[in-house]
Design a protein around this motif. Sequence first.
Motif, PDB file in Angstrom:
ATOM      1  N   ALA A 383       0.825  -1.205   0.000  1.00  0.00           N
ATOM      2  CA  ALA A 383       0.000   0.000   0.000  1.00  0.00           C
ATOM      3  C   ALA A 383       0.863   1.259   0.000  1.00  0.00           C
ATOM      4  CB  ALA A 383      -0.931  -0.003   1.218  1.00  0.00           C
ATOM      5  N   ALA A 384       2.029   1.218   0.658  1.00  0.00           N
ATOM      6  CA  ALA A 384       2.893   2.397   0.726  1.00  0.00           C
ATOM      7  C   ALA A 384       3.749   2.557  -0.524  1.00  0.00           C
ATOM      8  CB  ALA A 384       3.785   2.314   1.964  1.00  0.00           C
ATOM      9  N   LEU A 385       4.199   1.427  -1.105  1.00  0.00           N
ATOM     10  CA  LEU A 385       5.056   1.514  -2.282  1.00  0.00           C
ATOM     11  C   LEU A 385       4.265   1.842  -3.547  1.00  0.00           C
ATOM     12  CD1 LEU A 385       7.519  -1.467  -1.640  1.00  0.00           C
ATOM     13  CD2 LEU A 385       8.060   0.985  -1.582  1.00  0.00           C
ATOM     14  N   CYS A 386       3.127   1.195  -3.719  1.00  0.00           N
ATOM     15  CA  CYS A 386       2.298   1.459  -4.902  1.00  0.00           C
ATOM     16  C   CYS A 386       1.384   2.655  -4.578  1.00  0.00           C
ATOM     17  CB  CYS A 386       1.473   0.220  -5.244  1.00  0.00           C
ATOM     18  SG  CYS A 386       0.564   0.356  -6.794  1.00  0.00           S
ATOM     19  N   ASN A 387       1.989   3.837  -4.546  1.00  0.00           N
ATOM     20  CA  ASN A 387       1.280   4.999  -4.000  1.00  0.00           C
ATOM     21  C   ASN A 387       1.893   6.277  -4.567  1.00  0.00           C
ATOM     22  OD1 ASN A 387       0.295   7.032  -2.017  1.00  0.00           O
ATOM     23  ND2 ASN A 387      -0.402   5.212  -0.918  1.00  0.00           N
ATOM     24  N   GLU A 388       1.035   7.221  -4.940  1.00  0.00           N
ATOM     25  CA  GLU A 388       1.525   8.482  -5.510  1.00  0.00           C
ATOM     26  C   GLU A 388       1.252   9.679  -4.605  1.00  0.00           C
ATOM     27  OE1 GLU A 388       0.330   9.182  -9.522  1.00  0.00           O
ATOM     28  OE2 GLU A 388       0.547   7.089 -10.111  1.00  0.00           O
ATOM     29  N   ALA A 389       0.736   9.444  -3.409  1.00  0.00           N
ATOM     30  CA  ALA A 389       0.451  10.540  -2.480  1.00  0.00           C
ATOM     31  C   ALA A 389       1.701  10.891  -1.682  1.00  0.00           C
ATOM     32  CB  ALA A 389      -0.700  10.167  -1.549  1.00  0.00           C
ATOM     33  N   GLU A 390       1.566  11.901  -0.840  1.00  0.00           N
ATOM     34  CA  GLU A 390       2.693  12.349  -0.030  1.00  0.00           C
ATOM     35  C   GLU A 390       2.205  12.611   1.379  1.00  0.00           C
ATOM     36  OE1 GLU A 390       5.657  16.204   0.111  1.00  0.00           O
ATOM     37  OE2 GLU A 390       5.030  15.440  -1.858  1.00  0.00           O
ATOM     38  N   LEU A 391       3.000  12.207   2.366  1.00  0.00           N
ATOM     39  CA  LEU A 391       2.681  12.412   3.778  1.00  0.00           C
ATOM     40  C   LEU A 391       3.964  12.829   4.485  1.00  0.00           C
ATOM     41  CD1 LEU A 391       0.536  12.066   6.107  1.00  0.00           C
ATOM     42  CD2 LEU A 391       1.440   9.759   6.397  1.00  0.00           C
ATOM     43  N   ARG A 392       3.964  14.033   5.053  1.00  0.00           N
ATOM     44  CA  ARG A 392       5.187  14.502   5.714  1.00  0.00           C
ATOM     45  C   ARG A 392       4.823  15.291   6.971  1.00  0.00           C
ATOM     46  NH1 ARG A 392       5.782  19.904   4.157  1.00  0.00           N
ATOM     47  NH2 ARG A 392       4.582  20.503   2.302  1.00  0.00           N
ATOM     48  N   PRO A 393       5.700  15.239   7.964  1.00  0.00           N
ATOM     49  CA  PRO A 393       5.440  15.967   9.205  1.00  0.00           C
ATOM     50  C   PRO A 393       5.755  17.455   9.045  1.00  0.00           C
ATOM     51  CG  PRO A 393       7.519  14.793   9.375  1.00  0.00           C
ATOM     52  CD  PRO A 393       6.921  14.418   8.046  1.00  0.00           C
ATOM     53  N   LEU A 394       5.019  18.275   9.791  1.00  0.00           N
ATOM     54  CA  LEU A 394       5.265  19.712   9.822  1.00  0.00           C
ATOM     55  C   LEU A 394       5.976  20.075  11.119  1.00  0.00           C
ATOM     56  CD1 LEU A 394       1.794  20.979   8.520  1.00  0.00           C
ATOM     57  CD2 LEU A 394       3.886  20.610   7.194  1.00  0.00           C
ATOM     58  N   GLU A 395       6.478  21.310  11.178  1.00  0.00           N
ATOM     59  CA  GLU A 395       7.233  21.738  12.347  1.00  0.00           C
ATOM     60  C   GLU A 395       6.372  21.790  13.604  1.00  0.00           C
ATOM     61  OE1 GLU A 395       9.082  25.420  11.487  1.00  0.00           O
ATOM     62  OE2 GLU A 395      10.451  24.596   9.966  1.00  0.00           O
ATOM     63  N   ASN A 396       5.057  22.049  13.424  1.00  0.00           N
ATOM     64  CA  ASN A 396       4.183  22.172  14.594  1.00  0.00           C
ATOM     65  C   ASN A 396       3.685  20.825  15.113  1.00  0.00           C
ATOM     66  OD1 ASN A 396       2.415  21.419  12.604  1.00  0.00           O
ATOM     67  ND2 ASN A 396       1.104  23.243  12.747  1.00  0.00           N
ATOM     68  N   GLY A 397       4.203  19.730  14.557  1.00  0.00           N
ATOM     69  CA  GLY A 397       3.791  18.410  15.014  1.00  0.00           C
ATOM     70  C   GLY A 397       2.628  17.822  14.236  1.00  0.00           C
ATOM     71  N   GLU A 398       1.956  18.647  13.406  1.00  0.00           N
ATOM     72  CA  GLU A 398       0.886  18.142  12.572  1.00  0.00           C
ATOM     73  C   GLU A 398       1.463  17.460  11.337  1.00  0.00           C
ATOM     74  OE1 GLU A 398      -2.327  18.258  13.374  1.00  0.00           O
ATOM     75  OE2 GLU A 398      -1.859  19.244  15.272  1.00  0.00           O
ATOM     76  N   TRP A 399       0.569  16.857  10.544  1.00  0.00           N
ATOM     77  CA  TRP A 399       1.005  16.156   9.334  1.00  0.00           C
ATOM     78  C   TRP A 399       0.349  16.795   8.122  1.00  0.00           C
ATOM     79  CZ3 TRP A 399       4.395  11.976   9.120  1.00  0.00           C
ATOM     80  CH2 TRP A 399       4.791  11.475  10.370  1.00  0.00           C
ATOM     81  N   HIS A 400       1.101  16.867   7.033  1.00  0.00           N
ATOM     82  CA  HIS A 400       0.572  17.378   5.767  1.00  0.00           C
ATOM     83  C   HIS A 400       0.499  16.233   4.766  1.00  0.00           C
ATOM     84  CE1 HIS A 400      -0.113  19.861   2.244  1.00  0.00           C
ATOM     85  NE2 HIS A 400       0.879  19.219   1.642  1.00  0.00           N
ATOM     86  N   SER A 401      -0.662  16.086   4.134  1.00  0.00           N
ATOM     87  CA  SER A 401      -0.808  15.049   3.104  1.00  0.00           C
ATOM     88  C   SER A 401      -1.341  15.687   1.837  1.00  0.00           C
ATOM     89  CB  SER A 401      -1.754  13.943   3.571  1.00  0.00           C
ATOM     90  OG  SER A 401      -3.022  14.470   3.894  1.00  0.00           O
ATOM     91  N   SER A 402      -0.957  15.136   0.718  1.00  0.00           N
ATOM     92  CA  SER A 402      -1.434  15.630  -0.578  1.00  0.00           C
ATOM     93  C   SER A 402      -1.524  14.466  -1.547  1.00  0.00           C
ATOM     94  CB  SER A 402      -0.494  16.711  -1.121  1.00  0.00           C
ATOM     95  OG  SER A 402       0.811  16.191  -1.293  1.00  0.00           O
ATOM     96  N   GLY A 403      -2.284  14.685  -2.610  1.00  0.00           N
ATOM     97  CA  GLY A 403      -2.463  13.640  -3.600  1.00  0.00           C
ATOM     98  C   GLY A 403      -3.844  13.029  -3.546  1.00  0.00           C
TER      99      GLY A 403
END
Length: 893
Positions: A383-403
């Motif tokens: 599920a993680a490898l066959c994937n075109e989205a993005e998930l990354r942590p932000l400085e404030n501890g929240e998470w940003h996702s796109s796609g």
Amino acid sequence: MNDTDQARRWCSLSIPEVSALLTGNDAGLDSADAGQRLSRYGPNALPSPRMPGFPHLFLRQFISPLIYVLLAAMVVSAVVGNPADATFIGLILLLNALIGALQEHQAQRSAQALRKLMVSHARVLRDEKISEIPAHELVPGDLVLLTSGDRVPADLRLLNSVGLEVDESVLTGESLPVFKNSDRLCEVDTPVAEQVNTCFAGTLVTAGRGRGLVTTTGMHTEMGKLSLTMESAQSARPPLFQRIERFSKKLMIALLFAVVLLAAIELARDTEPLVIFMTAVALAVSAIPEGLPMALTLVLSIGTRRMVKRHVIVRKLVAVESLGSCTVIATDKTGTLTENHLTAREMVFCDERSVTIDGGKLPSAANAPRHNNSLVIRLARVAALCNEAELRPLENGEWHSSGDAVDQALLVMAHKVGLQRHTLSGQWPLMAEVHYEPALGFAATLHGKPQGAGSLVCVKGALEKLLPMCDRMATADGDTSLDAAQVLSAMSRLAEQGARVLAFADGEGSAPEHFTAENLRGLCMLGLVAMFDPLRAGAADAVAECRAAGIRVCMLTGDHPRTALRIAQELRLADRDDNPVTGTHLAQAEARGPEALDALTADTRVYARVSPEQKLSIVQSLQRQGQFVAVTGDGVNDAPALSRAHVGVAMGEQGTEVAKESADLLLTDDNFASVVAGVEEGRIAYQNIRKVIFFLISTGAAEVMLFVLTTAFGLPLPLTPVQLLWLNLVTNSVQSMGLALEPGEGDEMRKPPRPPKESLFNPVMLRRVLVSGMVMGGLAFTCFYWLLQHGWEVDAARNSVLLLMVLFENVQVFNSRSETRSIFRQPFFSNPVLLLGTLFAQGLHILCLYSPLMQEVLGVSPVSAMQWSALLSIALLQLLAMELLLCWTRGWR
């Protein structure tokens, strides 16, 4: 284009036909042609509603039956030569209008602060080059380019699309993105929700890219048509207006009866007509609660401020009470009861074992748990490898996702079992991939294994697409031969729950140049992942609270009936045996007439696949059945129903501007639980309105009783008109402001709603008013009669009676704090404003007794401490009378 062209169903035309009608070429418009079309068709925008100015808001405060009565009293007082009375009434009306207008003006400013431009710019092909222009400058024939994250700026006929998915929930209520296919032709009568070759203004591109020709703009778009439907929907009269109107009529009838009776008695005594008229005016002044409009405005203003603290912005004051009076809440599902984003919640493996994924917040990368189950790890890796989205942590501890929304959900799922995509990508480098296409039904990637030992194939997609690729399946005991029936059975069970299901497979790979969709064979079926649009936190508890409060909650959605039923069951709105009513059922009932539709909606709690027009029909049907209806929603498709309801509640964060402008209330957190909090505040406001009305009417009834008795016994007027206005507008109003600030009694949400036809003056209030009026009026008359019989001057007797009435008000305001509880069972200091207001009212009157100016205006004079104590003792008898009434009717509580 003329009206005939506007009515054309573009989805039924081929791409060459659409291009020929709109542009005649594939290079887009030139600036000159675009300018001419803009002049012809107008800007691509819905007309902005003009906010009423402060003068309009000020004048609107005078539209009330009770205000009409007071205006009449003011005119009569001026005509008969009582300018002081007329001035008092006029000042109080102006003050009331000023308070109401200021409050509504502030509410409008708060609402405007939430306004967001739905579309600001659009990328178009003009003058043979790509430009970014303001969306309101788009015209029919413009060639628009769409990519993931774009808001569609106008209605478009797609020319081409690559993996294009569009979230149309604001328009149709369908929570899942819609796959678009530019090459597919639709029938002329295809519903909006099924026009896969068309994109509509206001919808959101969630994945892929596309190009389309603008077919319609502004008011001619589907969103524009819905805004016209909203304008044609006539708003229902608010419950408070209905109750105040009935109350005012009863008050006028009672007053007219009392005046006629009084005039008949005086005529029988050969009293001069002018004296009779002045007496009637005095009686009218005593009976009409001059301070009520200001008190009502104050109660609603306070309710407004309390609601803001609970994430509800009030755009119209009367909506405070309207929400508290509702008997049915018809709520949208997507974005209101649910979060409006997919969440991977369950893994189901081929041996029918399953693992539930935590739906809470994402842990930090350092604290991410590591699953021990090898099957879970294996599926999550795919599920993680066959994937075109993005998930990354932000400085404030929240998470940003796109796609893509599905890919985002899968990345979150993988993260929760301890796998991060950026780490996996370093260990399993991407060698080749097959991108997802709706027609293909799956996506696949080829990865090099760690230390270069071969390659790994990862595939995700629809189960029916992956089954032919697999010859084995993964189980807890290792890979075994594929049992397709067993996997399909698991798929069927998940589908019945309304889940969106993806299948996953892996296997040994070949060379990248041979990695094609046709060569995917010999794979291992890993299992299924069920994804849901999760409930909002507290939504189920809020629904349960509504049920405890006697409010029926109905869910209206454009989603599939299976999905709607699953959500309703999670909310405990529906049982397993319930069947949702669909748009087809509603259409059939409407064809048979209003009676058939009313029978269908009488007990229904779940509606699925309903159109915006049908939402409006449901609201109107419930209103025909005598229900007070509140409607919640966020999309353009909700706007007509929001406008027609007794009270419309729009989402302030994610709601469309059309929905916000249709609503009476805005939620700043888009949470259904805030609606329930607003209901509680509305009920508290209604209770406080009843408390204020009881206080003002009971003291007015005492004045009427006093006048009737003195007239019957042939005594002089016990109070002058100015003294009556002093009681009704000053001392009464000061204390009624304290009642307006009463906190809730704590059981507001454990009581059923007030019956829609119930009057403000119901049997409970009538009984309490009669007892209060007779006790206070009788005691005041006895005091006045005794003083005159013992040689007191009329002015001196009036002075004592006026003070006694002020003391009666001081006692009665505490009797007004609850209809069901003893005064001794209420927290004495829970409303300090009431205590201070009562002391202020008494202190103000005592101050007037010693003020030469007020002595002249009111005809009063100082009293001794002994006289004041004696009058206070008489006033306390009113407290005893109300406690005895409470014991007799409901028992000591």
